[in-house]
Write a protein that holds these residues in place. Structure first.
Motif, PDB file in Angstrom:
ATOM      1  N   SER A   1       0.785  -0.985  -0.088  1.00  0.00           N
ATOM      2  CA  SER A   1       0.055  -0.022  -0.060  1.00  0.00           C
ATOM      3  C   SER A   1       0.928   1.198   0.032  1.00  0.00           C
ATOM      4  O   SER A   1       0.559   2.230  -0.715  1.00  0.00           O
ATOM      5  CB  SER A   1      -1.056   0.011   1.265  1.00  0.00           C
ATOM      6  OG  SER A   1      -0.575  -0.685   2.274  1.00  0.00           O
ATOM      7  N   LEU A   2       1.876   0.934   0.534  1.00  0.00           N
ATOM      8  CA  LEU A   2       2.821   2.485   0.509  1.00  0.00           C
ATOM      9  C   LEU A   2       3.347   2.667  -0.676  1.00  0.00           C
ATOM     10  O   LEU A   2       3.440   3.832  -1.163  1.00  0.00           O
ATOM     11  CB  LEU A   2       4.116   2.177   1.655  1.00  0.00           C
ATOM     12  CG  LEU A   2       4.906   3.190   1.866  1.00  0.00           C
ATOM     13  CD1 LEU A   2       4.122   4.596   2.615  1.00  0.00           C
ATOM     14  CD2 LEU A   2       6.187   2.995   2.849  1.00  0.00           C
TER      15      LEU A   2
ATOM     16  N   LYS B   1       2.157   1.755  -3.405  1.00  0.00           N
ATOM     17  CA  LYS B   1       1.115   2.294  -4.330  1.00  0.00           C
ATOM     18  C   LYS B   1       0.788   3.655  -4.086  1.00  0.00           C
ATOM     19  O   LYS B   1       0.476   4.654  -5.387  1.00  0.00           O
ATOM     20  CB  LYS B   1      -0.322   1.603  -3.976  1.00  0.00           C
ATOM     21  CG  LYS B   1      -1.453   1.590  -4.887  1.00  0.00           C
ATOM     22  CD  LYS B   1      -2.622   0.830  -4.705  1.00  0.00           C
ATOM     23  CE  LYS B   1      -3.894   1.390  -4.901  1.00  0.00           C
ATOM     24  NZ  LYS B   1      -4.945   1.059  -3.788  1.00  0.00           N
ATOM     25  N   ASP B   2       0.803   4.286  -2.849  1.00  0.00           N
ATOM     26  CA  ASP B   2       0.671   5.683  -2.751  1.00  0.00           C
ATOM     27  C   ASP B   2       1.631   6.405  -3.343  1.00  0.00           C
ATOM     28  O   ASP B   2       1.413   7.419  -3.804  1.00  0.00           O
ATOM     29  CB  ASP B   2       0.657   5.888  -1.151  1.00  0.00           C
ATOM     30  CG  ASP B   2      -0.723   5.373  -0.481  1.00  0.00           C
ATOM     31  OD1 ASP B   2      -1.504   5.333  -0.973  1.00  0.00           O
ATOM     32  OD2 ASP B   2      -0.766   5.526   0.725  1.00  0.00           O
TER      33      ASP B   2
ATOM     34  N   GLN C   1       1.310   6.394  -6.958  1.00  0.00           N
ATOM     35  CA  GLN C   1       0.189   7.505  -7.438  1.00  0.00           C
ATOM     36  C   GLN C   1       0.590   8.930  -7.336  1.00  0.00           C
ATOM     37  O   GLN C   1       0.282  10.071  -8.191  1.00  0.00           O
ATOM     38  CB  GLN C   1      -1.153   7.350  -6.428  1.00  0.00           C
ATOM     39  CG  GLN C   1      -1.916   5.867  -6.980  1.00  0.00           C
ATOM     40  CD  GLN C   1      -3.227   5.728  -6.054  1.00  0.00           C
ATOM     41  OE1 GLN C   1      -3.376   6.644  -5.024  1.00  0.00           O
ATOM     42  NE2 GLN C   1      -3.731   4.599  -6.568  1.00  0.00           N
ATOM     43  N   TYR C   2       1.233   9.160  -6.180  1.00  0.00           N
ATOM     44  CA  TYR C   2       1.546  10.587  -6.098  1.00  0.00           C
ATOM     45  C   TYR C   2       2.610  10.940  -6.862  1.00  0.00           C
ATOM     46  O   TYR C   2       2.493  12.251  -7.577  1.00  0.00           O
ATOM     47  CB  TYR C   2       2.200  10.802  -4.582  1.00  0.00           C
ATOM     48  CG  TYR C   2       2.277  12.254  -4.140  1.00  0.00           C
ATOM     49  CD1 TYR C   2       1.262  12.721  -3.171  1.00  0.00           C
ATOM     50  CD2 TYR C   2       3.327  12.996  -4.234  1.00  0.00           C
ATOM     51  CE1 TYR C   2       1.265  14.078  -2.799  1.00  0.00           C
ATOM     52  CE2 TYR C   2       3.269  14.462  -3.995  1.00  0.00           C
ATOM     53  CZ  TYR C   2       2.432  14.995  -2.800  1.00  0.00           C
ATOM     54  OH  TYR C   2       2.260  16.125  -2.541  1.00  0.00           O
TER      55      TYR C   2
ATOM     56  N   LEU D   1       4.606  12.354   1.828  1.00  0.00           N
ATOM     57  CA  LEU D   1       4.687  12.186   0.361  1.00  0.00           C
ATOM     58  C   LEU D   1       5.214  13.421  -0.400  1.00  0.00           C
ATOM     59  O   LEU D   1       6.014  13.414  -1.069  1.00  0.00           O
ATOM     60  CB  LEU D   1       3.361  11.661  -0.249  1.00  0.00           C
ATOM     61  CG  LEU D   1       2.957  10.258   0.042  1.00  0.00           C
ATOM     62  CD1 LEU D   1       1.498   9.817  -0.464  1.00  0.00           C
ATOM     63  CD2 LEU D   1       4.007   9.404  -0.563  1.00  0.00           C
TER      64      LEU D   1
END
Lengths: 424, 225
Positions: free
Chosen positions: B11-12, B14-15, B18-19, B105
């Motif tokens: 999940s990290l 993925k974040d 995306q960012y 992020l």
């Protein structure tokens, strides 16, 4: 009371009681024997006197008796008994001017047809001297015996209990967080060996548990970092949408702030666990003067914002042997405390001398014992933003680096003093 | 610009993906040591984000290998380990930056941008966002050729906004960027408010448009077209 003293008191008081009891019996036995022999002497003398009395005429005997203090008579109405009566008495001696003890015997006889009671006495004064001599020697004997026993006992007890005292000393010097396990020597006495074995076994178990707990804390803090990262980054991703109503914003804000706080707590706990697990054993020469000056520059803005007046006396090139990272955390936390818990428009005075650092700041009067400040999660001001871990970290760093610290409150000033071994 | 994200927490990863994708980067994710090992041998990346603890191996070994192959990629370590030792080891091996988890992020984004700028322009150029012209090496900012007289912290904050154009920056992220890990000392959020107000005033006075928008008490957003 100490073990040796306690044993001695019991032992010697029993001995004393026994000796006094014994000397009482001894004196009583001697007095019985003496009385017996005196009575016998009196008896035989009385027989001689009675014979004389009956042989001679009563008149001359009575005349003789009048002159003697040892022989007495008086007429009685009739003879009540033929028995002899022994008794003790005191008579006044005009020469010695005191009462002198006598043993006396009474006999009732017929003299010249009249009943007479005659009394024969014997002075006991020389026996008194004998008793005094006996008591005196007994006292000396008792004293010598008790002193001898005391010395003998002491030596013996000290020798026998020596392994116990060694165990006690080692155990009290032992610190769980320090390196090296508890080692106790062989005692050659079964019970003490057993005690040592039990103690060592117990300590080994505690040590093992302690270290695995510390390791667990460190690992747990580490493992928490990644899920926390996910929470924080996920919220930051969510924020980018900006498609929320006010309530939702409020919820997101709360979750985000809580996650950030958790992250800070976790970092502080991880640091504590790492200090305790000795991750910072490496020592360097740390220039405290330089480090402190740099940190003061870093906090300059915050100090000015809070309108704190600062005076710093920093002696140049003041160095210490320590871990650089820890020393920086230590100084940083101390400065942070002095700034955060300062009063508005307050003051901070910093003084760095060889081997001593004093940080004094104005602040609220402490409501509780100052040592509480060094407990984990203790917060003097519940509403403050602080985690309550800053001084706990300071304490651990001081222990790890063998620095001494002192914290006090005087004249409305919080005074923190750090003592360290300065390097030349 | 190609970015490789070597991170085992999906999940990290993925974040981050995306960012960074929204910033216009082309991103790839490797979740294991072996996967990452293959990728760095086959493809070239401009920037590589490496987690140190990876299933199947150590991220530091990957950095070692990249340097051995004379890779030009910028390397940023992202690790849960916050120790000076690892930091020094990583930088000695040739990584360019070190970020401790959990991180913001926006901070990662700003670090990547700064790194790329250093790598690509060797740091001696200037760039333009909206009506702001920035000379990063000299830390100077111009509005319509008029230089802004900024303090160090004001520049830091403005630079952070510029790197995260059109992104919501939380107060926590800004404070941590400007004051580091120890932002919670004094009421940093009040500081941010003061600094941002000063920034707005200075930009307006120089004839620029106020592009800093407040977001629901959470933070701020810089909006340059």
């Amino acid at each position: 009371m100490k073990l040796l003293a306690k044993t001695q008191v019991y032992y010697l008081s029993l001995l004393l009681v026994l000796l006094i009891f014994w000397s009482g019996i001894f004196l009583y036995a001697i007095s019985l024997v003496l009385e017996d022999s005196i009575d016998e002497t009196l008896y035989s003398e009385l027989q001689v006197s009675i014979e004389q009395f009956q042989d001679n005429d009563a008149e001359s005997f009575l005349n003789y008796a009048k002159k003697s203090s040892l022989l007495d008579y008086n007429y009685i109405s009739s003879i009540h008994t033929k028995k002899l009566f022994y008794s003790d008495t005191l008579l006044y001696n005009s020469v010695e001017q005191e009462d002198i003890p006598y043993r006396q015997v009474h006999a009732e006889i017929m003299a010249s047809g009249k009943p007479v009671r005659i009394t024969l006495r014997k002075s006991l004064i020389e026996y008194d001297d004998l008793f005094s001599a006996i008591i005196f020697t007994e006292l000396i004997f008792i004293m010598l015996l008790i002193t001898g026993m005391y010395i003998l006992n002491r030596g013996l007890l000290v020798k026998i209990w020596q392994p116990f005292f060694t165990t006690l000393e080692r155990a009290s010097e032992y610190r769980l967080s320090q390196k090296g396990s508890l080692h106790l020597p062989n005692a050659d006495i079964q019970e003490f060996d057993q005690l040592n074995e039990v103690l060592m076994g117990m300590m080994a178990k505690i040590e093992h548990d302690y270290h695995s707990l510390k390791q667990f804390t460190e690992n747990a803090s580490h493992e928490i970092q990644t899920p926390l990262s996910v929470i924080i980054t996920r919220i930051e991703m969510l924020l980018q949408d900006e498609q929320f109503d006010e309530n939702q914003w409020e919820s997101i804000k709360d979750v985000y702030q809580a996650a950030n706080r958790l992250s800070r707590i976790n970092k502080a706990l991880l640091l504590l666990a790492k200090i305790e697990n000795r991750h910072f054993e490496e020592k360097q020469t740390v220039n405290m003067s330089k480090m402190l000056t740099e940190l003061l520059n870093e906090f300059d803005e915050q100090i000015r914002q809070k309108k704190i007046s600062i005076t710093a006396k920093i002696m140049p090139s003041n160095s210490v042997s320590g871990n650089e990272e820890l020393t920086e955390v230590l100084l940083r936390n101390l400065l942070v405390n002095a700034i955060r818990h300062n009063t508005g428009k307050g003051e901070i005075a910093i003084e760095l001398l060889p081997g001593t650092l004093n940080i004094t700041n104005s602040g609220k009067e402490p409501e509780q014992d100052l040592s509480m400040y060094f407990n984990r999660f203790y917060k003097a001001d519940i509403n403050s933003n602080s985690l309550g871990l800053g001084l706990a970290i300071v304490k651990e760093i001081c222990v790890a680096q063998s620095f001494e610290y002192d914290y006090s409150y005087q004249n409305h000033q919080h005074i923190f003093t750090l003592k360290f071994q300065p390097l030349q | 610009m190609k970015v490789l994200i070597i991170e085992d927490e999906p999940s990290l990863a993925k974040d981050i993906y995306q960012y960074l994708e929204k910033e216009g980067y082309i991103c790839e994710i490797s979740a294991t040591y072996n996967q990452a090992h293959q990728k760095i041998h086959v493809y070239n990346y401009d920037c590589i984000l490496v987690d140190i603890t990876l299933p199947g191996g150590n991220g530091l070994a990957l950095i070692n290998e990249l340097k051995h192959n004379h890779s030009e990629a910028g390397i940023i370590i992202i690790s849960a380990k916050d120790s000076l030792d690892d930091r020094i080891k990583g930088l000695e091996l040739g990584s360019d930056d070190y970020l401790t988890k959990p991180f913001h992020l926006s901070e990662l984004n700003a670090r990547i941008k700064a790194l790329m700028r250093r790598k690509q322009f060797k740091g001696d150029r200037e760039f333009q966002i909206g009506n702001l012209r920035v000379q990063p090496l000299e830390k100077r900012v111009f509005v319509n050729d008029k230089e802004l007289n900024l303090t160090g912290k004001e520049y830091d904050i403005l630079n952070y906004f510029l790197a995260n154009n059109h992104r919501v920056l939380t107060k926590e992220a800004i404070a941590e960027h400007a004051w580091g890990d120890h932002y919670d000392i004094v009421d940093s959020f009040d500081f941010i408010y003061v600094h941002i107000n000063n920034l707005r005033k200075k930009i307006k006075e120089a004839g620029g448009k106020d592009l800093i928008k407040t977001v629901y008490g959470m933070g701020y957003k810089f909006m340059a077209s």
